[in-house]
Write a protein that holds these residues in place. Sequence first.
Motif, mmCIF file in Angstrom:
data_model
loop_
_atom_site.group_PDB
_atom_site.id
_atom_site.type_symbol
_atom_site.label_atom_id
_atom_site.label_comp_id
_atom_site.label_asym_id
_atom_site.label_seq_id
_atom_site.Cartn_x
_atom_site.Cartn_y
_atom_site.Cartn_z
ATOM 1 N N HIS A 138 0.852 -1.203 -0.090
ATOM 2 C CA HIS A 138 0.100 -0.117 0.257
ATOM 3 C C HIS A 138 0.768 1.161 0.097
ATOM 4 O O HIS A 138 1.981 1.072 0.643
ATOM 5 C CB HIS A 138 -0.867 -0.068 1.294
ATOM 6 C CG HIS A 138 -1.938 1.098 1.177
ATOM 7 N ND1 HIS A 138 -1.836 2.371 1.637
ATOM 8 C CD2 HIS A 138 -3.447 0.947 0.847
ATOM 9 C CE1 HIS A 138 -2.931 2.995 1.442
ATOM 10 N NE2 HIS A 138 -4.013 2.074 1.058
ATOM 11 N N ASN A 139 0.423 2.377 -0.685
ATOM 12 C CA ASN A 139 1.273 3.359 -0.733
ATOM 13 C C ASN A 139 1.547 4.358 0.519
ATOM 14 O O ASN A 139 2.447 5.287 0.339
ATOM 15 C CB ASN A 139 0.839 4.427 -1.579
ATOM 16 C CG ASN A 139 -0.547 5.034 -1.554
ATOM 17 O OD1 ASN A 139 -1.102 4.942 -0.454
ATOM 18 N ND2 ASN A 139 -1.107 5.635 -2.530
ATOM 19 N N ASP A 140 0.921 3.821 1.486
ATOM 20 C CA ASP A 140 1.184 4.426 2.931
ATOM 21 C C ASP A 140 2.032 3.484 3.966
ATOM 22 O O ASP A 140 2.211 3.748 4.983
ATOM 23 C CB ASP A 140 0.077 5.036 3.614
ATOM 24 C CG ASP A 140 -1.056 4.075 3.861
ATOM 25 O OD1 ASP A 140 -0.721 2.868 3.926
ATOM 26 O OD2 ASP A 140 -2.081 4.340 4.744
ATOM 27 N N ASP A 141 2.071 2.365 3.323
ATOM 28 C CA ASP A 141 3.077 1.502 4.046
ATOM 29 C C ASP A 141 4.752 1.922 4.419
ATOM 30 O O ASP A 141 5.147 2.459 3.219
ATOM 31 C CB ASP A 141 3.135 0.018 3.364
ATOM 32 C CG ASP A 141 3.663 -0.982 4.383
ATOM 33 O OD1 ASP A 141 4.891 -1.169 4.383
ATOM 34 O OD2 ASP A 141 2.697 -1.923 4.637
ATOM 35 N N ILE A 142 5.162 1.472 5.146
ATOM 36 C CA ILE A 142 6.604 1.841 5.318
ATOM 37 C C ILE A 142 7.754 1.442 4.127
ATOM 38 O O ILE A 142 8.817 1.908 4.082
ATOM 39 C CB ILE A 142 7.175 1.513 6.967
ATOM 40 C CG1 ILE A 142 6.777 0.229 7.010
ATOM 41 C CG2 ILE A 142 6.558 2.517 7.946
ATOM 42 C CD1 ILE A 142 7.512 -0.238 8.580
ATOM 43 N N PHE A 143 7.344 0.159 3.707
ATOM 44 C CA PHE A 143 8.105 -0.501 2.695
ATOM 45 C C PHE A 143 7.706 -0.005 1.442
ATOM 46 O O PHE A 143 8.601 -0.302 0.437
ATOM 47 C CB PHE A 143 7.944 -1.923 2.943
ATOM 48 C CG PHE A 143 8.323 -2.518 4.241
ATOM 49 C CD1 PHE A 143 9.643 -2.117 4.848
ATOM 50 C CD2 PHE A 143 7.551 -3.409 4.851
ATOM 51 C CE1 PHE A 143 9.751 -2.528 5.999
ATOM 52 C CE2 PHE A 143 7.800 -3.737 6.185
ATOM 53 C CZ PHE A 143 9.133 -3.331 6.907
ATOM 54 N N TYR A 144 6.641 0.919 1.378
ATOM 55 C CA TYR A 144 6.335 1.076 -0.124
ATOM 56 C C TYR A 144 7.302 1.659 -1.110
ATOM 57 O O TYR A 144 7.583 1.463 -2.327
ATOM 58 C CB TYR A 144 5.103 2.057 -0.236
ATOM 59 C CG TYR A 144 4.725 2.746 -1.793
ATOM 60 C CD1 TYR A 144 3.902 1.680 -2.269
ATOM 61 C CD2 TYR A 144 4.984 3.810 -2.118
ATOM 62 C CE1 TYR A 144 3.440 2.090 -3.553
ATOM 63 C CE2 TYR A 144 4.484 4.101 -3.441
ATOM 64 C CZ TYR A 144 3.784 3.431 -4.020
ATOM 65 O OH TYR A 144 3.457 3.600 -5.349
ATOM 66 N N GLU A 145 8.163 2.556 -0.489
ATOM 67 C CA GLU A 145 9.249 3.477 -1.403
ATOM 68 C C GLU A 145 10.269 2.671 -1.808
ATOM 69 O O GLU A 145 10.495 2.535 -3.004
ATOM 70 C CB GLU A 145 9.722 4.342 -0.577
ATOM 71 C CG GLU A 145 10.591 5.464 -1.330
ATOM 72 C CD GLU A 145 11.196 6.409 -0.674
ATOM 73 O OE1 GLU A 145 12.345 7.211 -1.001
ATOM 74 O OE2 GLU A 145 10.751 6.735 0.426
ATOM 75 N N TYR A 146 10.512 1.464 -1.228
ATOM 76 C CA TYR A 146 11.644 0.483 -1.517
ATOM 77 C C TYR A 146 10.954 -0.356 -2.440
ATOM 78 O O TYR A 146 11.969 -0.789 -3.529
ATOM 79 C CB TYR A 146 12.069 -0.490 -0.336
ATOM 80 C CG TYR A 146 13.189 -1.332 -0.748
ATOM 81 C CD1 TYR A 146 14.485 -1.052 -0.564
ATOM 82 C CD2 TYR A 146 12.955 -2.455 -1.322
ATOM 83 C CE1 TYR A 146 15.440 -1.826 -0.853
ATOM 84 C CE2 TYR A 146 14.129 -3.443 -1.524
ATOM 85 C CZ TYR A 146 15.370 -3.119 -1.359
ATOM 86 O OH TYR A 146 16.198 -3.885 -1.539
ATOM 87 N N PHE A 147 9.621 -0.848 -2.419
ATOM 88 C CA PHE A 147 9.171 -1.617 -3.698
ATOM 89 C C PHE A 147 8.407 -0.890 -4.647
ATOM 90 O O PHE A 147 7.618 -1.372 -5.384
ATOM 91 C CB PHE A 147 8.617 -2.987 -2.749
ATOM 92 C CG PHE A 147 9.067 -3.407 -1.974
ATOM 93 C CD1 PHE A 147 9.974 -4.533 -2.394
ATOM 94 C CD2 PHE A 147 9.286 -3.390 -0.629
ATOM 95 C CE1 PHE A 147 10.659 -5.487 -1.875
ATOM 96 C CE2 PHE A 147 10.058 -4.229 0.119
ATOM 97 C CZ PHE A 147 10.769 -5.303 -0.367
#
Length: 353
Positions: A138-147
């Motif tokens: 999900h785009n507000d997940d802490i891992f979103y940017e990396y993936f």
Amino acid sequence: KNEKLEYNGDVKSAIKVFNKQSLASFLYFVYGDKFKNVYLASVLIQNKFFQLQREISVLFNEASISHFFIKGTILCSLYPDEALRTRGDIDVVVEPKNYAKAKQILEQNGYTFLDEIQYHTGYEKNKLEVELHQALFHNDDIFYEYFSEPFKHTRVKNQSELLLDENYHFIYAVCHFNKHLMYGEGLRYIIDFYYMQKKWNLNYVKIIGDLEKLGLKQLFINIQACIHYLTGEKFYGFQDIEIEYMLNYLLNSGIHARGDDEQIFHNAIIKHENTSRFKFLLKTLFLTNLESRQRLYPKLTKKKIYYPILLIHRFFYLCYNKKKRLFQLLKLNKKKNNELINLKKQIGIVEEL
């Protein structure tokens, strides 16, 4: 050694215990014919999944839609026998620009819509579930940017079907494991990590460096310790640490929190540790948070008039799927809650937003 052990206990009870870990098919390889039926059942369901997987790939290849499969759909091929690694669905990823077209193709070919959240849509065909993703988180997940750009980490397998880079897939698996640990997760992921490292040529320097940036280095160290405890093998980054507490948590939780133990993690216990249970229950039942409503019920949130329908669905969904977790939340006292929070930190779970 290709030897079978003798089993004199109750077969149904053993299957029930191992089913909570989604490992029942392993019993056949250890004990032989007494557990042949459960193995054959796994073979049959895996064959159905493979047929559906091939069908999806053919449909997307014909439409020139780049796609790749993740999680169990890929990991089962690493096991000595693919029936050993059961799966609950097929996870396939397409680019956001092709997401609407991919949904249309599935719906035109007999895939029944189940549900939709911001980054994936659920379908069913022949009683098997498929999750069509346009992102890994999900785009507000802490891992979103990396993936956020997974297609930059792929190579061509066949026409428009791609394969995700193995290092990238391994890091994704650790992040996904972290997500499930918030609720409760079983031993199967540990076995996945074992076979990933046995079969893939991984770049551990990159993996550990990136996991450290993501806050998951301690979880990785614990995974390696669990693997050593279970198999006697030491992979890169192994540290000789006490790990029984984590294995007990995984055993008690069962795969995707299918166990019976009261200490099963509940996301609410961790994420709402400073919120009263009454307020949490209201938020859980009535979805007073707009972002939560949009994520879980994107279509029913578009107009306020649909809110009563949303509540009715939410009520029956919680009663059917989440009743045990809600009761666990009510039963846990503050001391138990603090113990769970400390256990989370010891395991190395990173809290998600």
